[in-house]
Design a protein around this motif. Structure first.
Motif, mmCIF file in Angstrom:
data_model
loop_
_atom_site.group_PDB
_atom_site.id
_atom_site.type_symbol
_atom_site.label_atom_id
_atom_site.label_comp_id
_atom_site.label_asym_id
_atom_site.label_seq_id
_atom_site.Cartn_x
_atom_site.Cartn_y
_atom_site.Cartn_z
ATOM 1 N N GLY A 81 -6.950 11.736 4.397
ATOM 2 C CA GLY A 81 -6.062 10.472 5.001
ATOM 3 C C GLY A 81 -5.682 10.279 3.562
ATOM 4 N N SER A 82 -4.305 8.953 3.760
ATOM 5 C CA SER A 82 -3.829 8.163 2.932
ATOM 6 C C SER A 82 -3.706 6.839 3.520
ATOM 7 C CB SER A 82 -2.394 8.975 2.201
ATOM 8 O OG SER A 82 -1.648 7.978 1.254
ATOM 9 N N VAL A 83 -4.152 6.047 1.789
ATOM 10 C CA VAL A 83 -3.513 4.652 2.358
ATOM 11 C C VAL A 83 -3.599 3.828 0.701
ATOM 12 C CG1 VAL A 83 -6.674 4.101 1.880
ATOM 13 C CG2 VAL A 83 -5.171 2.523 2.844
ATOM 14 N N GLY A 84 -2.986 2.607 1.143
ATOM 15 C CA GLY A 84 -2.820 1.406 -0.278
ATOM 16 C C GLY A 84 -1.511 1.651 -0.569
ATOM 17 N N GLU A 85 -0.795 2.642 -0.971
ATOM 18 C CA GLU A 85 0.454 2.595 -1.653
ATOM 19 C C GLU A 85 1.794 3.669 -0.458
ATOM 20 O OE1 GLU A 85 1.534 2.157 -5.890
ATOM 21 O OE2 GLU A 85 -0.315 3.923 -5.356
ATOM 22 N N PRO A 86 2.509 3.289 -0.230
ATOM 23 C CA PRO A 86 3.622 4.517 0.371
ATOM 24 C C PRO A 86 3.084 5.756 -0.610
ATOM 25 C CG PRO A 86 5.333 2.210 -0.139
ATOM 26 C CD PRO A 86 3.402 2.245 -1.340
ATOM 27 N N ILE A 87 2.786 6.850 0.300
ATOM 28 C CA ILE A 87 2.798 7.893 -0.361
ATOM 29 C C ILE A 87 4.285 8.512 -0.649
ATOM 30 C CG2 ILE A 87 2.257 9.138 1.944
ATOM 31 C CD1 ILE A 87 0.361 11.381 0.068
ATOM 32 N N VAL B 163 -3.137 12.077 6.654
ATOM 33 C CA VAL B 163 -2.668 10.681 7.841
ATOM 34 C C VAL B 163 -2.310 9.746 7.178
ATOM 35 C CG1 VAL B 163 -3.382 11.557 10.039
ATOM 36 C CG2 VAL B 163 -4.942 10.447 7.913
ATOM 37 N N ASP B 164 -1.115 8.995 7.412
ATOM 38 C CA ASP B 164 -0.617 8.213 6.180
ATOM 39 C C ASP B 164 -0.606 6.914 6.163
ATOM 40 O OD1 ASP B 164 0.220 6.630 4.697
ATOM 41 O OD2 ASP B 164 2.363 7.563 4.088
ATOM 42 N N THR B 165 -1.735 5.912 6.627
ATOM 43 C CA THR B 165 -2.339 4.897 7.060
ATOM 44 C C THR B 165 -1.577 3.297 6.797
ATOM 45 O OG1 THR B 165 -4.219 4.755 6.290
ATOM 46 C CG2 THR B 165 -4.220 5.808 8.228
ATOM 47 N N TRP B 166 -0.703 2.897 7.595
ATOM 48 C CA TRP B 166 -0.295 2.130 7.332
ATOM 49 C C TRP B 166 -1.824 0.796 7.258
ATOM 50 C CZ3 TRP B 166 0.962 -2.859 9.012
ATOM 51 C CH2 TRP B 166 1.368 -3.538 8.216
ATOM 52 N N TRP B 167 -1.785 -0.065 6.446
ATOM 53 C CA TRP B 167 -2.628 -1.738 7.066
ATOM 54 C C TRP B 167 -2.900 -2.179 5.653
ATOM 55 C CZ3 TRP B 167 -8.144 -2.049 6.323
ATOM 56 C CH2 TRP B 167 -8.750 -1.098 5.568
ATOM 57 N N GLN B 168 -3.696 -4.041 5.923
ATOM 58 C CA GLN B 168 -3.447 -4.720 4.713
ATOM 59 C C GLN B 168 -4.858 -5.383 4.816
ATOM 60 O OE1 GLN B 168 -0.630 -6.976 6.804
ATOM 61 N NE2 GLN B 168 0.593 -6.455 4.547
ATOM 62 N N THR B 169 -5.335 -6.410 4.233
ATOM 63 C CA THR B 169 -6.872 -6.335 3.919
ATOM 64 C C THR B 169 -6.852 -7.560 6.038
ATOM 65 O OG1 THR B 169 -6.339 -6.662 2.163
ATOM 66 C CG2 THR B 169 -8.609 -8.191 2.919
ATOM 67 N N PHE C 95 4.626 -11.656 9.456
ATOM 68 C CA PHE C 95 5.455 -11.161 8.575
ATOM 69 C C PHE C 95 4.519 -9.878 7.492
ATOM 70 C CE2 PHE C 95 8.059 -11.527 4.626
ATOM 71 C CZ PHE C 95 8.625 -10.154 4.288
ATOM 72 N N ALA C 96 4.477 -9.041 7.277
ATOM 73 C CA ALA C 96 3.746 -7.695 6.092
ATOM 74 C C ALA C 96 3.474 -8.524 5.399
ATOM 75 C CB ALA C 96 3.660 -7.201 6.983
ATOM 76 N N GLY C 97 4.698 -8.483 4.585
ATOM 77 C CA GLY C 97 5.361 -8.637 2.770
ATOM 78 C C GLY C 97 5.935 -7.497 2.556
ATOM 79 N N ASP C 98 6.212 -6.221 3.098
ATOM 80 C CA ASP C 98 6.626 -4.855 3.292
ATOM 81 C C ASP C 98 8.004 -4.764 3.611
ATOM 82 O OD1 ASP C 98 4.353 -4.518 2.003
ATOM 83 O OD2 ASP C 98 3.601 -2.992 3.713
ATOM 84 N N GLY C 99 8.378 -3.805 3.245
ATOM 85 C CA GLY C 99 9.770 -3.258 3.385
ATOM 86 C C GLY C 99 9.733 -2.487 4.322
ATOM 87 N N GLY D 209 7.959 -0.411 0.400
ATOM 88 C CA GLY D 209 7.159 -0.944 -0.691
ATOM 89 C C GLY D 209 7.096 -2.719 -0.306
ATOM 90 N N ARG D 210 6.275 -3.338 -1.077
ATOM 91 C CA ARG D 210 6.583 -5.486 -1.112
ATOM 92 C C ARG D 210 8.024 -5.546 -1.519
ATOM 93 N NH1 ARG D 210 2.655 -6.980 1.400
ATOM 94 N NH2 ARG D 210 2.895 -9.445 0.555
ATOM 95 N N VAL D 211 8.582 -6.109 -0.226
ATOM 96 C CA VAL D 211 9.892 -6.439 -0.318
ATOM 97 C C VAL D 211 10.459 -7.567 -1.648
ATOM 98 C CG1 VAL D 211 10.479 -7.485 2.615
ATOM 99 C CG2 VAL D 211 8.921 -8.660 0.971
HETATM 100 C C1 6R9 Z 1 -5.279 -1.261 2.865
HETATM 101 C C2 6R9 Z 1 -4.937 -1.830 2.465
HETATM 102 C C3 6R9 Z 1 -1.883 -3.993 1.651
HETATM 103 C C4 6R9 Z 1 -0.619 -3.009 1.034
HETATM 104 C C5 6R9 Z 1 0.685 -3.584 2.107
HETATM 105 C C6 6R9 Z 1 0.960 -2.552 1.424
HETATM 106 C C7 6R9 Z 1 0.090 -1.404 0.708
HETATM 107 C C8 6R9 Z 1 -1.225 0.351 2.128
HETATM 108 C C9 6R9 Z 1 0.041 1.712 2.525
HETATM 109 C C10 6R9 Z 1 1.090 1.032 1.978
HETATM 110 C C11 6R9 Z 1 2.354 1.955 2.141
HETATM 111 C C12 6R9 Z 1 0.888 2.697 3.190
HETATM 112 N N1 6R9 Z 1 0.162 -0.643 2.086
HETATM 113 N N2 6R9 Z 1 -1.268 1.154 3.010
HETATM 114 N N3 6R9 Z 1 2.340 0.915 2.128
HETATM 115 N N4 6R9 Z 1 2.130 2.616 2.970
HETATM 116 N N5 6R9 Z 1 -0.533 4.148 3.760
HETATM 117 O O1 6R9 Z 1 -4.189 -1.332 1.260
HETATM 118 O O2 6R9 Z 1 -4.631 -3.057 2.511
HETATM 119 O O3 6R9 Z 1 -5.180 -3.770 -0.100
HETATM 120 O O4 6R9 Z 1 -4.585 -6.063 1.606
HETATM 121 O O5 6R9 Z 1 -2.617 -4.266 0.230
HETATM 122 O O6 6R9 Z 1 -0.577 -2.417 0.573
HETATM 123 O O7 6R9 Z 1 2.175 -2.781 0.494
HETATM 124 O O8 6R9 Z 1 1.111 -4.998 2.409
HETATM 125 P P1 6R9 Z 1 -4.847 -3.932 0.949
#
Ligand code: 6R9
Length: 652
Positions: free
Chosen positions: A386-392, A412-418, A499-503, A516-518
């Motif tokens: 899996g991958s998380v944190g930024e667009p892969i 699994v490219d997982t999008w989510w936020q704190t 609104f998540a702040g992401d495009g 990425g972030r808008v």
């Molecule tokens: C879990 C985490 C949230 C922000 C999020 C977005 C970016 C996280 C991503 C992703 C593209 C993914 N982000 N996962 N962008 N694809 N799979 O990272 O939480 O530190 O709060 O960051 O990270 O921009 O809005 P957090």
């Protein structure tokens, strides 16, 4: 505003598809019908998932949304998070199952079974009570990646104290403002931890931070490195107070909406936001998503998430999700290149890790270090990665799949936020034919869509703003102490939507790609262009390992694209010359179209990143626009900007 300014241009075309391996699909935890079931009865679906947990008192109502955006989930229900994560597995006969294979950076190890964890958490809970901590109090936790960290979190959860974990790399200032905002009564820390082959002290930072925190009564200190520490009147040692406690403690149930933890996110400006997560809904969604997205089979899998517990990924997918599911996890203290650059792969080989979860920044670093390093290890135990944190970037995805996942494991490219608390958009490994670079579809029970400026869903093929359209169980409940900021930050941009702040964009199949972030979107000759797409185009060049792209003010085009590029280790000597830069600019123009051709490309040794590995484009914008560089306090490595500036005496 013109049409093109309202939406995000959709430049990248990607046709590779990776269907799930047949074997995985046949025995997958979650199958395609889950989407329809959840869509037909969303609240019923979540109630079903809440039944994964043991409730002391059943809820009266699944969701109370009578006062949006303030949600209450599983209203009237009562449960104990620590009981769910630890005791019930012991009661179910799994006390001998390993909860954590812990590995210290110097190579020392500890194995904690669920029965061990139960005793340790009970002792820590009894110690907290002795130290005067009560239900509802806040406890700040500032620790290295050692077993006492999850133990401390679970002990808090057990007695109903709200923890606020602060990442161990943060400064005294950052720690102080977080302790003050949460009015923490106790700080739990350690003398230090091991990073990059040597002890890295934490206690002096705590001493500095608590000089101006009247709420703090005691500081509880774990001895990890044995380095000398200054002792103040309020310090107590973990081994003095916790070790002598009774290893039994009866867990009281807490209300489903009882505050479980606060986790601060810095945001780009202003004071950090204390994201508040509560009990029943949070645990339900982290447990479900960990089960669904990673296809966890607790009896046979060995799971490893390489994040730090100081980030939300660690909270949800090292501590609460895996433990709620009775998983066996690996937990590692140190850095990936200590004592050598194969350390992570060595750990996967040693513990036969079958599910691995990491971040694009790490993957790109490994690409830079070279394919030959992972090739030296037996990674055949892996089955889901899996991958998380930024667009892969698609190329990073394909590299990860080939060189780590043997071209067999679904990525699994997982999008989510704190703020979302748990995974929201992701492939399902037994269902989804993955597309490199796409987070694909909202999980069953989640409603997300990409909208335009007017909150209208964009058609397939269009780009815009990512929104969440319905409340979800693990959503943040507010910003600690600041309901107004909660409403303003997340619920005011689009009426009734989060609104998540992401495009993001939706492709022709309706699948979601994060862009990425808008705030980072570039406006070039009237086109909104995402930094992610241009970066991905650069990373698809065989000599590029990492790239960061920003828009710099330009008299002709409004903004012009400026790229910062780190070459791959194998790229050779010729990466400094004009020829190579020209080749890269043409490569982008060829991949995405002439509109995306960077005005300028700079070859750099490093990129500025936050401590959780996200590229800080704001600082690169300062370089590209020849300004003095702004606030660097959240940089992981404060010397990086000097390295970049030295390299570029004039950024014109
Ligand atoms: C879990 C985490 C949230 C922000 C999020 C977005 C970016 C996280 C991503 C992703 C593209 C993914 N982000 N996962 N962008 N694809 N799979 O990272 O939480 O530190 O709060 O960051 O990270 O921009 O809005 P957090």
């Amino acid at each position: 505003m013109s049409e093109s300014q309202e939406t995000l241009s959709n430049l990248l075309q990607e046709t590779r598809r990776f269907p799930p391996p047949a074997e995985l699909a046949e025995s997958a935890n979650v199958t395609a019908d889950a989407y329809e079931r959840a869509a037909a009865d969303r609240l019923g679906f979540w109630a079903e998932q809440a039944d994964r947990l043991a409730w002391a008192k059943r809820w009266d109502e699944v969701l109370d949304w009578s006062n949006p955006p303030f949600a209450k989930w599983f209203v009237g229900g009562e449960l104990n998070v620590a009981y769910n994560c630890v005791d019930r597995h012991v009661e179910n006969g799994n006390g001998d199952r390993v909860a954590y294979h812990w590995e210290g950076e110097p190579g020392d190890t500890r194995t904690l079974t669920y029965a061990d964890l139960q005793r340790e958490v009970a002792k820590a809970a009894n110690a907290l009570l002795e130290l005067g901590v009560r239900k509802g109090d806040r406890v700040a936790v500032y620790m290295p990646m050692i077993p006492e960290l999850p133990i401390a979190m679970l002990a808090c959860a057990r007695i109903g104290a709200t923890h606020s974990v602060v990442f161990g790399g943060f400064s005294a200032d950052a720690l102080r403002t977080r302790i003050q905002d949460a009015e923490a009564k106790l700080v739990i820390t350690a003398d230090g931890g091991y990073r990059r082959g040597k002890p890295s002290a934490l206690k002096p930072t705590v001493d500095e931070a608590v000089k101006d925190t009247p709420s703090v009564e005691k500081v509880l200190v774990v001895r990890r490195t044995g380095e000398p520490v200054a002792e103040t009147g309020r310090d107590v040692w973990w081994h003095d107070v916790v070790d002598r406690q009774d290893d039994k403690h009866t867990a009281e149930p807490h209300d489903s909406e009882h505050p479980l933890y606060i986790l601060y996110t810095s945001g780009t400006t202003g004071k950090p936001k204390g994201i508040l997560h509560t009990t029943g809904g949070y645990l339900t969604q982290v447990a479900y998503t960990h089960h669904a997205v990673f296809d966890l089979k607790p009896e046979t899998d060995v799971y490893w998430c390489s994040a730090d517990i100081g980030w939300v990924t660690g909270h949800s997918y090292i501590v609460y999700g895996p433990l709620a599911n009775g998983a066996t996890s690996v937990m590692y203290e140190g850095t990936p290149d200590t004592p050598h650059r194969g350390r992570w792969w060595e750990l996967i080989q040693k513990y036969k890790v079958s599910i691995f979860y990491t971040a694009p920044t790490a993957i790109r670093t490994f690409m830079k270090w070279g394919d030959d390093i992972p090739a030296q290890y037996d990674l055949s135990s892996l089955r889901v990665i899996g991958s998380v944190g930024e667009p892969i970037n698609p190329e990073a995805y394909v590299w990860y799949r080939e060189h780590i996942g043997a071209d067999r494991c679904p990525v699994v490219d997982t999008w989510w936020q704190t703020e979302t608390g748990a995974i929201m958009i992701s492939p399902l490994p037994g269902v989804t034919a993955g597309k490199p670079g796409a987070a694909m579809r909202p999980l069953p029970g989640i409603a997300a869509d990409v909208v335009d400026d007017q909150a209208r869903p964009v058609p397939n093929g269009g780009g815009g703003f990512l929104t969440l359209q319905e409340p979800w169980p693990s959503m943040l409940r507010t910003i600690w102490g600041d309901d107004e900021r909660y409403v303003k930050t997340y619920w005011s941009r689009f009426e009734g939507l989060y609104f998540a702040g992401d495009g993001a964009k939706k492709d022709e199949d309706g699948d979601i790609w994060l862009l990425g972030r808008v705030d980072d979107v570039m406006l070039v000759s009237g086109h909104n262009i995402s930094t992610t797409e241009v970066e991905s185009a650069l990373v698809s060049h065989p000599k590029v390992a990492e790239a960061a792209v920003v828009g710099a003010t330009d008299p002709v085009t409004g903004q012009a694209i400026v790229a910062f590029v780190i070459p791959r280790g194998s790229a050779g000597e010729d990466v400094e010359g004009e020829e190579f830069l020209k080749e890269l600019r043409n490569h982008v123009a060829h991949t995405l179209g002439p509109i995306a051709k960077p005005r300028q490309i700079m070859i750099v040794p490093e990129l500025p990143k936050t401590r959780s590995g996200k590229i800080m484009r704001r600082l690169l914008r300062d370089v590209a626009e020849n300004r003095s560089i702004g606030d660097v306090t959240t940089l992981a490595d404060s010397t990086v900007m000097n390295l970049i500036s030295e390299k570029l005496p004039s950024a014109k």
